[in-house]
Design a protein around this motif. Sequence first.
Motif: not given
Length: 604
Positions: A403-407, A507-509, A539-541
């Motif tokens: 997932x992107x969070x591993x970055x 929330x879904x990474x 969209x992300x605020x």
Amino acid sequence: MFSFSSRTRNYASADDKLTIKESWYLSKAVQFVALTAVVVIATSISVPLGVCLGGNDRCGRSEAHRPSNTSTSLPLLNDAAVAIPEAYPAATHPPLTEDANPLLFQAFEWYIPKDGKHWTRLTSILPQLQQIGIGAIWIPPPTKAATEGSIGYDVYDLWDLGEFDTHNRTATAMGNKSDLLDLAQVAHQWGVGIVIDAALNQRSGADYIQSCAITRLNPDNRLQPINPTKMADVWVGFNHTARGNHYSNKTWSCDDFTAVDYDASANNNGLFKINGHDNDFATDVSTDNGNFDYLLLADVAYDNPAVIEDVKTWGTWITGQLGASGFRMDAAKHISRSFMKNWISGVNSAIKTPFQNPPVVAEYWTTTLSELLGYVDEIGNAARVFDVPLLGQFAAIANGEASLTTMFQDSVVSTQPDSAVTLVGNHDTQLGQSSANLYVQDWFRPAAYAFILLRQEGTPCMFYGDVYGICDANGHCNKANHSESVGKLAIARTYFGYGQQHDYNSTDVSTVGWTRQGDEKHTGGLAVIMSIARTAPAPMTMNVGSEHAGESWIDILGNAKDAVVIDADGAAAFTSPPQGVSVFVSEVRWSNLSMPDWDFDIYG
């Protein structure tokens, strides 16, 4: 692809404008005729790419004579030891990026045409590279290789920069010494540093055979012999006849190498330890395969005082020759750490305009974070390292394995950012090369570049192939798919990538974002949002600061078609395409910047 056209570029001040055509003619004082942005080159490679890896003729060398196998210990000649460095002018065009926001550019890929014109091509694109914020270019090994058509890692002579007629040629595959010095002169004018690729680990293309005591080793455990020691003919004799004693009078023989890959007496390939004086394997190297001092070809012995002195003197000499701003240390995993620390200390004293401090990046190729950090610690933080763990995470994300969070974790940049040089690819990760398992799939490359270029941690290194395209072994060159996006991201770093950084996660990474709020000198700020979801994410605020209230921000990559307006609190809802990235900055500020010609073809 893109080039720096003759249209006006905007400097930091709106009053400081100069057309590139005018600037270029002003720079003629460097004894260089104004170069066009497009260079016509040969469309095919006339000789095969490769290195001298073995065989009974060792690249066609004759064994007509066999000088003594005793290495010379004579002092280096004065013309090398006390050489006066080349005189380089102060930059006519100061770097655009701040010292705290450096940007390195790897100025080659594995299959660039080996037609002797690469130094000239690089000279022609320096204005463009400076425009997008490049502070230094990492050039391929400038030294004479054993094989015609080699990119340079099969080093024959460190002291020959394309000056002497050896191996049936004078120029290297990149060009002659005059072309190289022209590149250095123009680079200094444009405020772009030269980072030299120092391939110090191995030699190739010996001039003659010598009789050495050798022991065949188990390649999977270099501490284990598999044959008794014997005397054998080995290609380790280097006398550099064409160069003679110019710059250095050291000749090379058995005691100057730890091991070789070929027993000429038996016509056998393998791993053969040379048993001599002051040429043991270093113990302060990687412990892979028992001891990973040996990598390939004729492995240089950094336990030998004569070798150490010659290579140290070469480091200060070439720094002066090119006015170097730093070094990339090839195969650092296989070179004595104590030697490396000592060698870097020597060149540091010779570097007058370091790209950054420390001005050296070591290629220690492993995805094991603890091993990389241990290396940095053992050399006393004398060099940065390429963040191979982060590159591995990019590749895993692109392959759908992470997932992107591993970055944001388990990388050099997340753990020890001042030691990290971040990258999305290099010549070794090209398809078909030794580290192709770390190739980042094409769809994810813009997002990976956004991560390394627009975050505050680490020193990013852009790859030539992602800007000017990749050639193949037959000389056919393809344009880069994302050169415009990568170029725009570099410009965004140069003008907007400053100040406090705030991270945001979905929330879904599957979607992440961050903002940079700018600082006193760079008040623009930016917002980045990327997603690996196969459908359009919500969209992300994110908040960019109330000082931007009322501003219209646009996605410079064109993935989000509609502008967003920053509300009174400094927030806005930013959108990303599926499996893509968007980068938002002030529409007014972006429109005031001059863009390069994104359709430029360097091979024209």
